[in-house]
Design a protein around this motif. Structure first.
Motif, PDB file in Angstrom:
ATOM      1  N   GLN A 120       0.908  -1.098  -0.122  1.00 20.04           N
ATOM      2  CA  GLN A 120       0.028   0.076   0.038  1.00 20.04           C
ATOM      3  C   GLN A 120       1.020   1.113  -0.059  1.00 20.04           C
ATOM      4  O   GLN A 120       1.972   1.334  -0.005  1.00 20.04           O
ATOM      5  CB  GLN A 120      -0.974   0.075   1.186  1.00 20.04           C
ATOM      6  N   SER A 204      -3.152  -4.359  -1.595  1.00 15.15           N
ATOM      7  CA  SER A 204      -4.341  -3.461  -0.852  1.00 15.15           C
ATOM      8  C   SER A 204      -3.861  -2.164  -1.092  1.00 15.15           C
ATOM      9  O   SER A 204      -2.730  -1.663  -1.330  1.00 15.15           O
ATOM     10  CB  SER A 204      -4.482  -3.799   0.776  1.00 15.15           C
ATOM     11  N   SER A 205      -5.053  -1.187  -1.053  1.00 15.52           N
ATOM     12  CA  SER A 205      -5.101   0.264  -1.063  1.00 15.52           C
ATOM     13  C   SER A 205      -4.234   0.689  -2.357  1.00 15.52           C
ATOM     14  O   SER A 205      -4.751   0.028  -3.615  1.00 15.52           O
ATOM     15  CB  SER A 205      -4.355   0.815  -0.009  1.00 15.52           C
ATOM     16  N   GLN A 206      -3.070   1.341  -2.323  1.00 18.72           N
ATOM     17  CA  GLN A 206      -2.463   1.625  -3.465  1.00 18.72           C
ATOM     18  C   GLN A 206      -1.900   0.559  -4.367  1.00 18.72           C
ATOM     19  O   GLN A 206      -2.015   0.551  -5.463  1.00 18.72           O
ATOM     20  CB  GLN A 206      -1.222   2.744  -3.296  1.00 18.72           C
ATOM     21  N   GLU A 239      -9.449  -2.976  -0.604  1.00 17.26           N
ATOM     22  CA  GLU A 239      -9.658  -1.307  -0.415  1.00 17.26           C
ATOM     23  C   GLU A 239      -8.921  -0.597  -1.558  1.00 17.26           C
ATOM     24  O   GLU A 239      -8.299   0.429  -1.152  1.00 17.26           O
ATOM     25  CB  GLU A 239      -8.983  -1.274   0.928  1.00 17.26           C
ATOM     26  N   GLY A 240      -8.852  -0.920  -2.807  1.00 19.09           N
ATOM     27  CA  GLY A 240      -8.177   0.125  -3.820  1.00 19.09           C
ATOM     28  C   GLY A 240      -8.533  -0.507  -5.249  1.00 19.09           C
ATOM     29  O   GLY A 240      -7.987   0.156  -6.032  1.00 19.09           O
ATOM     30  N   GLY A 261      -5.553  11.092   0.608  1.00 17.32           N
ATOM     31  CA  GLY A 261      -5.014  10.217  -0.406  1.00 17.32           C
ATOM     32  C   GLY A 261      -5.229  10.330  -1.768  1.00 17.32           C
ATOM     33  O   GLY A 261      -4.348  10.016  -2.683  1.00 17.32           O
ATOM     34  N   HIS A 374     -13.734  -4.871  -0.294  1.00 15.30           N
ATOM     35  CA  HIS A 374     -14.009  -3.603  -0.107  1.00 15.30           C
ATOM     36  C   HIS A 374     -14.878  -3.165   1.028  1.00 15.30           C
ATOM     37  O   HIS A 374     -15.931  -3.878   1.124  1.00 15.30           O
ATOM     38  CB  HIS A 374     -14.277  -2.875  -1.357  1.00 15.30           C
ATOM     39  N   ASP A 378     -15.710   2.834   3.333  1.00  9.96           N
ATOM     40  CA  ASP A 378     -14.505   3.428   2.828  1.00  9.96           C
ATOM     41  C   ASP A 378     -14.778   4.508   1.861  1.00  9.96           C
ATOM     42  O   ASP A 378     -14.983   4.319   0.519  1.00  9.96           O
ATOM     43  CB  ASP A 378     -13.397   2.290   2.105  1.00  9.96           C
ATOM     44  N   HIS A 421     -10.421   4.810   5.642  1.00 12.49           N
ATOM     45  CA  HIS A 421      -9.626   4.212   4.646  1.00 12.49           C
ATOM     46  C   HIS A 421      -8.420   3.380   4.918  1.00 12.49           C
ATOM     47  O   HIS A 421      -8.110   2.338   4.844  1.00 12.49           O
ATOM     48  CB  HIS A 421      -9.486   4.832   3.593  1.00 12.49           C
ATOM     49  N   PHE A 422      -7.679   4.314   5.872  1.00 15.10           N
ATOM     50  CA  PHE A 422      -6.252   3.969   6.290  1.00 15.10           C
ATOM     51  C   PHE A 422      -6.364   2.664   7.228  1.00 15.10           C
ATOM     52  O   PHE A 422      -5.546   1.805   7.259  1.00 15.10           O
ATOM     53  CB  PHE A 422      -5.325   5.233   6.760  1.00 15.10           C
ATOM     54  N   ALA A 425      -7.948  -0.406   5.562  1.00 10.37           N
ATOM     55  CA  ALA A 425      -6.733  -1.164   4.840  1.00 10.37           C
ATOM     56  C   ALA A 425      -5.619  -1.861   5.727  1.00 10.37           C
ATOM     57  O   ALA A 425      -4.938  -2.803   5.483  1.00 10.37           O
ATOM     58  CB  ALA A 425      -6.173  -0.067   3.847  1.00 10.37           C
TER      59      ALA A 425
END
Length: 449
Positions: A120, A204-206, A239-240, A261, A374, A378, A421-422, A425
């Motif tokens: 992430q 996850s995330s990014q 989550e992304g 973000g 997800h 979020d 979100h953070f 994630a």
């Protein structure tokens, strides 16, 4: 670094390893103690002071239980550099980490699985895989070799290369090159994948979109020798999973919906070449003050755009928190007369076309198990966009290989001022580290139809 004529000239090499940067051997107790960087533990302590000692004790118990009957084994972790390609098509040397169980006496060892992990976004360079053991290496407890690229911007390229997260295609390529280098290191040390072993792919995330793009590349383009080496069984991405061109269109259309973000959507400008962005330089897409010298790094002056692309969130956090609208993040000629981002503007259209080209998953029918997760809570990454992608990849539910999980809101967790979100994630990544296979995440998440 050597220039490449265009970004399409990439072919997975059978050898990408440059050199081993560090080597660590851990007992179970030392391994549990090493997990998590100092800055991360400091952040966790700020959010909830009691969390750190509780978390460390829990990790220690988990590691010792798994290692109880493996007294002849140790955990080995290697950081290394490898050859790959930047988003704008230049040859580059990146860094990564591979961690696995091995025999103390050096006798050959077979791992059950390979676990690929695309990280992430980071709050601190210390969180980079090559800098510290974070949490996905816990998967070694299931006799898995855990492979983690730093990716462009982090590790040995921190402060040198801009954030490449705007191209899932190129991050997937960097993961593939990292995996080849990790397999070389394993082979050098007598560690191989069992004949009936397999690979799982996590992010996850990014790192979510690159994880899916790697899965797409594996299904559609990966050379046969690579497929035989990995035998990819399942992908888990959380989550992304929001197509960046759709997220950008959404954020531009909601000018007052500003999340910290989302500034990464502007940070990505620098990584792409002028040609990739439809003939526009990054400086043409941002306000003039973004390109003026503002910060001093190692005796040199850098602009806000450079700081955003190469060092975010260092330097830039206080400025970003003061921004109230996306109109503050793009060039004035990209705005309407009302001061909102003009989706019809040629510059905006060129940027969206760039994001579409390098993050497109619409033309892929997954040929192995894919799990998308997800949380409806979020609000940084709209749930509806993730669900739309799930329906597309699953052929409106007709492809039984594609699954979606709904992630609990986790509202009871302390957040220390961080966006939900953070937190969601982060907890998700801990859960990912504590299961063997993607399908095991159903212990925690709810299946979505």
């Amino acid at each position: 670094m050597t220039a490449v004529s265009n970004t399409e000239q990439w072919e997975l090499a059978k050898q990408s390893l440059v050199t081993i940067l560090s080597e660590k051997h851990y007992t179970p107790k030392a391994f549990a103690k090493a997990l998590g960087s100092p800055s991360f533990m400091s952040l966790l302590k700020q959010i909830q002071p009691i969390a750190v000692p509780f978390f460390k004790a829990l990790l220690g118990i988990k590691v010792r239980r798994h290692m109880l009957f493996r007294r002849d084994k140790e955990i080995q972790s290697y950081t290394f550099s490898y050859r790959s390609q930047t988003v704008d098509g230049r040859a580059v040397v990146l860094s990564g980490r591979v961690t696995f169980l091995h025999n103390k006496n050096g006798a050959p060892h077979q791992v059950k699985t390979l676990s690929l992990h695309t990280h992430q976004a980071f709050f601190d360079p210390e969180w980079t895989p090559s800098q510290n053991l974070m949490f996905m290496p816990l998967k070694v407890l299931w006799n898995s070799a855990v492979i983690e690229p730093d990716l462009q911007k982090w590790g040995i390229t921190h402060g040198i290369e801009p954030d490449g997260g705007g191209s899932a295609l190129h991050m997937a390529r960097q993961l593939a090159d990292c995996t080849v280098a990790a397999l070389q290191i394993m082979q050098q040390h007598g560690v191989t994948l069992m004949p009936d072993g397999y690979t799982t792919n996590w992010g996850s995330s990014q790192g979510a979109l690159p994880t899916l793009y790697f899965a797409k590349w594996y299904d559609t383009e990966a050379p046969q020798w690579f497929r035989e080496a990995l035998r990819l069984r399942a992908t888990f991405s959380a989550e992304g999973d929001v197509p960046l061109y759709e997220l950008t269109t959404y954020t531009y259309g909601n000018p007052n919906l500003v999340y910290e973000g989302h500034i990464l959507l502007t940070a990505y400008f620098k990584a792409f070449s002028k040609e990739q962005k439809g003939g526009y330089d990054a400086a043409e897409l941002v306000p003039q003050w973004f390109t003026e010298p503002r910060y001093e790094v190692d005796g040199r002056k850098i602009t806000f755009l450079d700081a955003l692309s190469h060092y975010y969130p260092q330097f830039t956090e206080s400025v970003i928190k003061g921004m109230k609208s996306y109109a503050e993040m793009v060039a004035p000629d990209m705005l309407t007369a009302d001061g909102e981002v003009d989706i019809r503007c040629p510059k905006v259209q060129a940027w969206l076309a760039c994001l579409k080209k390098y993050n497109n998953l619409d033309d892929w029918t997954p040929a192995h198990e894919v799990y998308i997760a997800h949380s409806p809570a979020d609000d940084m990454m709209p749930y509806e966009m993730v669900y739309k992608l799930y329906r597309t990849l699953s052929g409106e539910g007709q492809n039984p290989l594609v699954h979606m999980y709904s992630v609990p809101a986790m509202r009871i967790l302390p957040h220390g001022g961080l966006n939900p979100h953070f937190i969601i994630a982060f907890v998700g990544q801990l859960l990912m580290a504590c299961v063997e296979n993607p399908e095991d995440m159903r212990k925690f998440y709810k299946i979505v139809k």
